[in-house]
Design a protein around this motif. Structure first.
Motif, PDB file in Angstrom:
ATOM      1  N   TYR A 284      -0.755  26.897 -17.055  1.00  0.00           N
ATOM      2  CA  TYR A 284      -1.409  26.723 -15.756  1.00  0.00           C
ATOM      3  C   TYR A 284      -2.900  26.454 -15.927  1.00  0.00           C
ATOM      4  O   TYR A 284      -3.484  25.665 -15.183  1.00  0.00           O
ATOM      5  N   TYR A 285      -3.525  27.095 -16.903  1.00  0.00           N
ATOM      6  CA  TYR A 285      -4.945  26.835 -17.180  1.00  0.00           C
ATOM      7  C   TYR A 285      -5.141  25.395 -17.650  1.00  0.00           C
ATOM      8  O   TYR A 285      -6.115  24.739 -17.273  1.00  0.00           O
TER       9      TYR A 285
ATOM     10  N   GLN B 225      -0.948  31.202  -7.963  1.00  0.00           N
ATOM     11  CA  GLN B 225      -1.974  30.210  -8.307  1.00  0.00           C
ATOM     12  C   GLN B 225      -2.934  30.742  -9.376  1.00  0.00           C
ATOM     13  O   GLN B 225      -4.133  30.443  -9.382  1.00  0.00           O
ATOM     14  N   GLY B 226      -2.408  31.553 -10.258  1.00  0.00           N
ATOM     15  CA  GLY B 226      -3.211  32.082 -11.359  1.00  0.00           C
ATOM     16  C   GLY B 226      -3.975  33.342 -11.039  1.00  0.00           C
ATOM     17  O   GLY B 226      -4.592  33.933 -11.932  1.00  0.00           O
TER      18      GLY B 226
ATOM     19  N   LEU C 201      -8.055  35.884 -13.089  1.00  0.00           N
ATOM     20  CA  LEU C 201      -7.296  35.191 -14.127  1.00  0.00           C
ATOM     21  C   LEU C 201      -6.112  36.033 -14.608  1.00  0.00           C
ATOM     22  O   LEU C 201      -5.558  35.782 -15.676  1.00  0.00           O
ATOM     23  N   SER C 202      -5.704  37.009 -13.804  1.00  0.00           N
ATOM     24  CA  SER C 202      -4.700  37.971 -14.251  1.00  0.00           C
ATOM     25  C   SER C 202      -3.344  37.330 -14.503  1.00  0.00           C
ATOM     26  O   SER C 202      -2.573  37.826 -15.335  1.00  0.00           O
TER      27      SER C 202
ATOM     28  N   GLU D 110     -15.268  31.106 -22.353  1.00  0.00           N
ATOM     29  CA  GLU D 110     -15.224  32.542 -22.104  1.00  0.00           C
ATOM     30  C   GLU D 110     -13.946  32.958 -21.384  1.00  0.00           C
ATOM     31  O   GLU D 110     -13.537  34.115 -21.470  1.00  0.00           O
ATOM     32  N   SER D 111     -13.326  32.033 -20.661  1.00  0.00           N
ATOM     33  CA  SER D 111     -12.109  32.367 -19.919  1.00  0.00           C
ATOM     34  C   SER D 111     -10.858  32.303 -20.786  1.00  0.00           C
ATOM     35  O   SER D 111      -9.803  32.820 -20.390  1.00  0.00           O
ATOM     36  N   LEU D 112     -10.969  31.695 -21.950  1.00  0.00           N
ATOM     37  CA  LEU D 112      -9.781  31.451 -22.758  1.00  0.00           C
ATOM     38  C   LEU D 112      -9.140  32.747 -23.250  1.00  0.00           C
ATOM     39  O   LEU D 112      -7.906  32.858 -23.287  1.00  0.00           O
ATOM     40  N   LEU D 113      -9.958  33.741 -23.603  1.00  0.00           N
ATOM     41  CA  LEU D 113      -9.393  35.005 -24.071  1.00  0.00           C
ATOM     42  C   LEU D 113      -8.578  35.688 -22.981  1.00  0.00           C
ATOM     43  O   LEU D 113      -7.510  36.242 -23.240  1.00  0.00           O
ATOM     44  N   ASP D 114      -9.096  35.649 -21.736  1.00  0.00           N
ATOM     45  CA  ASP D 114      -8.343  36.230 -20.624  1.00  0.00           C
ATOM     46  C   ASP D 114      -7.046  35.463 -20.398  1.00  0.00           C
ATOM     47  O   ASP D 114      -5.997  36.063 -20.099  1.00  0.00           O
ATOM     48  N   VAL D 115      -7.108  34.150 -20.534  1.00  0.00           N
ATOM     49  CA  VAL D 115      -5.914  33.323 -20.351  1.00  0.00           C
ATOM     50  C   VAL D 115      -4.885  33.625 -21.436  1.00  0.00           C
ATOM     51  O   VAL D 115      -3.687  33.795 -21.151  1.00  0.00           O
TER      52      VAL D 115
END
Length: 310
Positions: free
Chosen positions: A265-266, A253-254, A258-259, A81-86
């Motif tokens: 970095y991810y 630090q990201g 997650l902005s 779920e975090s990949l799209l934001d990344v």
């Protein structure tokens, strides 16, 4: 008599020597490129193959386990779920960096291409950040961008209360982009400057005689003739933007959230902080695919961008 001697030779034996001039030249050529080919094989192809192999496993260094999981890591990639934001943060950073870096570099190159006294000092000044240590440069900017840092102190003298640049989502990404632009703009500036100095002066003289204004000279003469350099710098800048790490690690630090968590970095977080080396390798494959696709797309666009391509 010569015919008799020729017939007396053993069948299948050639009269020409094995080491002909052509074969010697070929061997010399292979020897010259051998170090480069060995380097590519050892430091590029083998690691790339190992990364793909690791992406099919779950490797726990602490427990000393290495288990084959097949496509499990790739399924995790699709369900993350975090990949799209990344990926969104990566796209914003890359687009912002490319636009501001190339625009500022071209503007500086045009200004520094003028024949003025002391212009060499300004060229050195703008190029100097390129040779400065990346970590030292980022640490200094980290102090300047703090809530009570130098930038907000300067704004306060004009009665403006600056934000907490590195702790707000919008300003954090802007700050990281600006720091990276100022760090590497000198390199592209030098490349553009060299391209501008290679444009024939006779073309500008002919355009002035025909009454073409300065902006038309820039559009019709300068841009087409420096298009190979524009192509080169765009590829370098885009690939570099997808590999940014130190600036994010030192400045934000990201965060916040997650902005400013870009893909590299991810990847680092998953592999070296959370010890998901298999999933980190899968993210590496994704990064490699993105870089390869973008580079191929830019290379195909050269026929529309570079003036001498047919």
């Amino acid at each position: 008599m010569a015919v008799a001697q020729e017939d007396a030779r053993p069948e299948g034996r050639s009269s020409s020597p094995f080491w002909t001039i052509t074969r010697r030249d070929s061997l010399a050529g292979f020897l010259f490129i051998a170090p480069q080919m060995i380097g590519i094989f050892v430091f590029v192809l083998i690691p790339l193959g190992l990364v793909f192999w690791y992406s099919l496993h779950e490797w726990n260094v602490l427990a000393n386990t290495f288990a084959f999981t097949g496509a499990q890591n790739y399924r995790m990639l699709l369900e993350d779920e975090s990949l799209l934001d990344v990926l969104g943060a990566t796209a914003i950073f890359s687009v912002g960096l490319v636009i501001f870096n190339l625009s500022l570099a071209l503007l500086l190159a045009v200004l520094l291409n003028q024949r003025l006294a002391g212009i060499g000092v300004f060229r050195t000044l703008f190029f100097s950040p390129v040779v400065v240590s990346l970590v030292a440069w980022t640490i200094v900017w980290g102090f300047l961008l703090q809530k009570n840092g130098g930038i907000n102190g300067m704004l306060l003298t004009f009665g403006i209360e600056g934000p907490n640049w590195l702790r707000e989502e919008t300003t954090a990404m802007i700050s990281v982009v600006v720091v990276q632009v100022f760090k590497n703009v000198g390199l592209n500036m030098i490349l553009f400057l060299a391209a501008l100095q290679g444009v024939p002066k006779e073309l500008y003289e002919a355009a002035r005689i025909d009454g073409a204004p300065a902006y038309k000279q820039f559009r019709r003469i300068t841009l087409p003739l420096i298009s190979p350099t524009i192509m080169l710098t765009s590829i370098i800048t885009i690939v570099g933007s997808l590999q940014v790490f130190a600036q994010i690690a030192v400045l934000t630090q990201g965060g916040p959230g997650l902005s400013t968590t870009v893909l590299v970095y991810y990847l680092y977080q998953q592999a070296f902080q959370f010890h998901y080396f298999g999933y980190g390798s899968t993210l590496s494959i994704l990064l490699f695919a993105i870089v390869a696709i973008l580079t191929f797309a830019q290379w195909q666009m050269r026929k529309r961008i570079v003036f001498y391509e047919s």
